[in-house]
Scaffold this motif. Structure first.
Motif, mmCIF file in Angstrom:
data_model
loop_
_atom_site.group_PDB
_atom_site.id
_atom_site.type_symbol
_atom_site.label_atom_id
_atom_site.label_comp_id
_atom_site.label_asym_id
_atom_site.label_seq_id
_atom_site.Cartn_x
_atom_site.Cartn_y
_atom_site.Cartn_z
ATOM 1 N N ASP A 3 1.101 2.262 -6.560
ATOM 2 C CA ASP A 3 -0.033 1.893 -7.411
ATOM 3 C C ASP A 3 0.399 1.450 -8.802
ATOM 4 N N ASP A 4 1.281 2.235 -9.428
ATOM 5 C CA ASP A 4 1.632 1.895 -10.813
ATOM 6 C C ASP A 4 3.119 1.657 -11.037
ATOM 7 N N TRP A 33 0.821 -1.211 0.000
ATOM 8 C CA TRP A 33 0.000 0.000 0.000
ATOM 9 C C TRP A 33 0.858 1.266 0.000
#
Length: 119
Positions: free
Chosen positions: A53-54, A30
């Motif tokens: 996230d990416d 996270w």
């Protein structure tokens, strides 16, 4: 919560090192992960960062094309591969985990590992 860096040491100019940052006590995937460094008498500076996230990465100009940040979300470890090391790369290297929340943010820091580049 713990971040534990390892892999530092003494290396000759032009050499390579890979630093590790082992995370525990939180959901590693996270968090954005970053590496900072601090040399004696200088301010702490961002070296490299990777989004959770990416996987987008960002590097300081001084280390672009020499350093590579990567992560293993299964083992909860972030890495910094350092090639073509220079004496000016000598510093304590610290990892940071960051997560933006709706109200504020979470930051966790490791204790650091010393990297010395010298002949």
């Amino acid at each position: 919560v713990q971040l534990a860096e390892s892999g530092g040491g003494l290396v000759q100019p032009g050499g390579s090192l890979t630093l590790s940052c082992a995370a525990s006590g939180f959901t590693f995937s996270w968090y954005d992960m970053s590496w900072y460094r601090q040399a004696p008498g200088k301010e702490r500076e961002l070296v490299a960062e990777m989004r959770s996230d990416d996987g987008t990465t960002n590097y300081a100009d001084s280390v672009k094309d020499r350093f590579t940040i990567f992560r293993d979300n299964v083992s909860g470890t972030a890495y910094l591969r350092m090639d073509s090391l220079k004496p000016e790369d000598t510093a304590v290297y610290l990892c940071k985990a960051f997560r933006q929340l709706r109200l504020g943010a979470e930051n966790y820091w490791g204790q650091g590992t010393q990297v010395t580049v010298s002949s």
